[in-house]
Structure formats: structure tokens, C-alpha cells
Design an enzyme around this catalytic site. Structure first.
Site, short mmCIF file in Angstrom:
data_model
loop_
_atom_site.label_atom_id
_atom_site.label_comp_id
_atom_site.label_asym_id
_atom_site.label_seq_id
_atom_site.Cartn_x
_atom_site.Cartn_y
_atom_site.Cartn_z
N TYR A 166 20.91 39.21 49.13
CA TYR A 166 22.61 39.78 48.62
C TYR A 166 22.62 41.20 49.67
CZ TYR A 166 26.03 41.93 45.72
OH TYR A 166 26.99 42.28 45.09
N SER A 197 29.09 46.12 48.46
CA SER A 197 27.97 46.49 47.48
C SER A 197 27.54 47.70 47.79
CB SER A 197 27.14 45.32 47.01
OG SER A 197 26.16 45.80 46.13
N1 LIG Z 1 30.06 43.40 39.07
C1 LIG Z 1 29.29 44.23 39.82
O1 LIG Z 1 28.62 45.05 39.08
C2 LIG Z 1 29.21 44.22 41.23
C3 LIG Z 1 28.99 45.27 42.00
C4 LIG Z 1 28.90 45.54 43.35
C5 LIG Z 1 29.62 44.55 44.19
N2 LIG Z 1 30.13 43.42 43.25
C6 LIG Z 1 30.81 42.22 44.12
O2 LIG Z 1 32.00 42.10 43.62
C7 LIG Z 1 32.66 40.81 43.64
C8 LIG Z 1 33.31 40.35 42.39
O3 LIG Z 1 31.87 40.39 41.34
P1 LIG Z 1 32.02 39.91 39.71
O4 LIG Z 1 31.10 40.78 39.19
O5 LIG Z 1 33.43 39.91 39.64
O6 LIG Z 1 31.40 38.52 40.05
P2 LIG Z 1 31.81 37.11 39.33
O7 LIG Z 1 30.42 36.48 39.37
O8 LIG Z 1 32.14 37.37 37.87
O9 LIG Z 1 32.85 36.54 40.06
C9 LIG Z 1 32.69 36.20 41.21
C10 LIG Z 1 33.68 34.93 41.63
O10 LIG Z 1 33.50 34.59 42.87
C11 LIG Z 1 33.60 33.02 42.88
N3 LIG Z 1 32.80 32.25 43.72
C12 LIG Z 1 31.40 32.58 44.04
N4 LIG Z 1 31.22 31.75 45.06
C13 LIG Z 1 32.17 31.22 45.60
C14 LIG Z 1 32.39 30.23 46.54
N5 LIG Z 1 31.69 29.75 47.18
N6 LIG Z 1 33.71 29.82 46.54
C15 LIG Z 1 34.75 30.21 45.97
N7 LIG Z 1 34.51 31.07 44.92
C16 LIG Z 1 33.44 31.78 44.80
C17 LIG Z 1 33.15 32.70 41.50
O11 LIG Z 1 33.60 31.49 40.94
C18 LIG Z 1 33.78 33.71 40.81
O12 LIG Z 1 34.87 33.52 40.05
C19 LIG Z 1 31.37 40.00 44.37
O13 LIG Z 1 31.61 39.88 45.78
C20 LIG Z 1 30.25 40.92 43.92
O14 LIG Z 1 29.00 40.67 44.83
C21 LIG Z 1 29.95 43.32 42.04
#
Ligand SMILES: NC(=O)c1ccc[n+]([C@@H]2O[C@H](COP(=O)([O-])OP(=O)(O)OC[C@H]3O[C@@H](n4cnc5c(N)ncnc54)[C@H](O)[C@@H]3O)[C@@H](O)[C@H]2O)c1
Length: 252
Positions: A160, A144
Site C-alpha cells: 500500500y 496516504s
Molecule cells: N480512511 C483512512 O483512514 C485513509 C487514510 C489515508 C488514505 N486513505 C485513502 O483514501 C481513499 C478513500 O478511503 P476510504 O476510507 O474512503 O476507503 P473505502 O474503502 O471506504 O472506499 C474506497 C472506495 O474505492 C472503491 N474502489 C476500490 N477499488 C476499486 C476499483 N478497482 N475500481 C473502482 N472502485 C474501487 C471502493 O468500492 C470504495 O467505494 C483511499 O484511496 C484510501 O487509500 C484513507
């Protein structure tokens, strides 16, 4: 790029049931990859695997808590058996902003480390021996921009940002360790993405967010998936240890 650039490749994707993971899974399957989805959300993962299966790809879903070392070993073994091996690993599971630092409980801190960093360690360690045996592999981590900028776009992001900074360190150090074995390890560092969660922003919040981003654009999940696709493609064979910001210039 050849639209079937990943024909015959086998992808293991964590967090595939999530907002970004779903777009990544569809993009890689459309490029010809078979896909194993590992996610805590077993039902969401199964629904997506069924959708990908309908397009002619081999797709399997394994419900698993990635913070549980033994469960991860079993889930990776199941995915490897189903696909016949893993060529590409994308660690996308994670997320969660919890509390102001001074008020954070030990449990909140540990949970953030486990979800965002330990999960990457457990899955990557389980997948790596097969890649080493085949002397080929692509590992792609989703960090991130919080790991780089300290999370100026969001508040209460210390745990985070710390965990994602760990992912950055893991990416660089592992890239060096496995470089001679035909395995590349890279990470992307997304800024705020236009995922459904952002629909809750008030107009004022959205304006304040965009004001901090030089391009004035949120990230598009499809652009993120396309970037990962390039990093997984043969064209990226000599790119390793890179942390690529996808943030509209926010971290400049
Ligand atoms: N959406 C954003 O703006 C953004 C920005 C920067 C980084 N990210 C990173 O991108 C990745 C995906 O983000 P997203 O927006 O799709 O989030 P999201 O919450 O929609 O999806 C995350 C997924 O990870 C799974 N998960 C979480 N903890 C888990 C565990 N202990 N075991 C198994 N599965 C688990 C959840 O069930 C979910 O399906 C994450 O790592 C997030 O930190 C997202």
C-alpha cells in the site's frame, strides 16, 4: 469561502461510494458542483448520485473497475457526456492493507498496485485531454501518510505504501508537465481518519494510535473534504505539485 464556490463546476470522483468519497461528493455538490461518481460499488454510487440529484445537482454514477484500462476509458467518456466535460478530478478509490511483506503473494502485490496506482493512471490519462483542450483543470489525488512515513500507523502496509508513494511521484511529475496548460495537480496524504472502519478498534488500539499523533486527533472526513474543496477553488490557482499531510503532525 463563497458557499457556492464551485457553482457550474463538473467533478469526476473515483471511490465516491466509499467512506471518504461520500463526504467529498456531498461537500462538492453543496458547493455547487455537478458530480460523476465512478466506483466498483455500482449500487452504492447510484444511491449517492440519487441523493445528490435530489438536492438539485446533476449527478451520475458509473459502476466500473478502475484497474481495467478499457472499462475506464468507456466510463470516463460516459461521465464526460453526462456532465458536458470534467473540470475537477478527484482520485479517491483505493485502500487495502494485505499481508506481511515476506508472505505477500505476487497477486496481492499486483492487486495493490492496480487498485491504488494504476487506477490513478488510467483515470487521469482519460480525463486529461479534455482539460488540456479547455486549458483548465484541477486534479486531486488521495495518497496516504503511509507513502511518507512508511505506514507506522498500520502494519503490513508495504505494498500500500509503495503504491501511494507512486501516487506522490505521479502528482509531482504531472504537476510540472501540465502547469503551463492551466492544470494543477495536488495530493493530500491523510493519516488515520475517523471513518466507520475505525469503530472496530479496541480501546487499547485506539490509545496506541492516538499516542503516535501529536494532536491526539483522528482526521475528520469533513475536514479532508473541505481541504480538497479549497484546493479545487479559484483561490488555489497557483498551488501545484503539493503533497499535503492531513495527519495531526504525525509525519513531522
Ligand atoms: N480512511 C483512512 O483512514 C485513509 C487514510 C489515508 C488514505 N486513505 C485513502 O483514501 C481513499 C478513500 O478511503 P476510504 O476510507 O474512503 O476507503 P473505502 O474503502 O471506504 O472506499 C474506497 C472506495 O474505492 C472503491 N474502489 C476500490 N477499488 C476499486 C476499483 N478497482 N475500481 C473502482 N472502485 C474501487 C471502493 O468500492 C470504495 O467505494 C483511499 O484511496 C484510501 O487509500 C484513507
Amino acid at each position: 469561502m463563497n458557499p457556492q464556490v464551485l457553482a457550474g463546476a463538473r467533478l469526476l470522483l473515483t471511490g465516491g461510494a466509499g467512506a471518504l468519497g461520500t463526504v467529498i461528493a456531498r461537500t462538492f455538490a453543496a458547493a455547487g458542483a455537478d458530480v460523476a461518481i465512478l466506483d466498483l460499488d455500482a449500487q452504492g454510487a447510484a444511491t449517492l448520485a440519487s441523493e445528490l440529484g435530489d438536492t438539485g445537482r446533476l449527478a451520475v454514477a458509473v459502476g466500473v473497475d478502475l484497474t481495467d484500462h478499457d472499462a475506464v476509458r468507456a466510463a470516463v467518456a460516459e461521465a464526460e457526456a453526462a456532465l458536458g466535460g470534467i473540470d475537477i478530478l478527484i482520485n479517491a478509490a483505493g485502500g487495502g492493507i494485505v499481508a506481511p511483506f515476506a508472505e505477500m503473494t505476487d497477486e496481492q502485490w499486483r492487486t495493490q498496485m492496480a487498485r491504488n496506482l494504476d487506477s490513478v493512471f488510467h483515470v487521469t490519462r482519460a480525463v486529461l485531454p479534455g482539460m488540456i483542450d479547455r486549458r483548465h483543470g484541477r486534479i486531486l489525488n488521495i495518497a496516504s501518510i503511509a507513502a511518507v512515513s512508511g505506514g507506522r500507523l498500520v502494519r503490513n502496509a508495504v505494498a500500500y505504501a509503495t503504491a501511494k508513494a507512486g501516487v506522490v511521484g505521479l502528482t509531482k511529475a504531472l504537476a510540472i508537465e501540465v502547469a503551463e496548460q492551466g492544470i494543477t495537480v495536488n495530493a493530500i496524504a491523510p493519516g488515520a481518519q475517523a471513518t466507520p472502519g475505525r469503530d472496530r478498534d479496541t480501546p487499547e488500539r485506539r490509545e496506541a494510535l492516538l499516542a503516535q499523533i501529536p494532536t491526539r486527533l483522528l482526521g475528520e472526513p469533513q475536514h479532508l473534504a473541505d481541504t480538497l474543496l479549497f484546493l479545487a477553488s479559484p483561490s488555489a490557482v497557483n498551488i501545484t505539485g503539493v503533497i499535503l499531510p492531513l495527519d495531526g503532525g504525525h509525519s513531522i
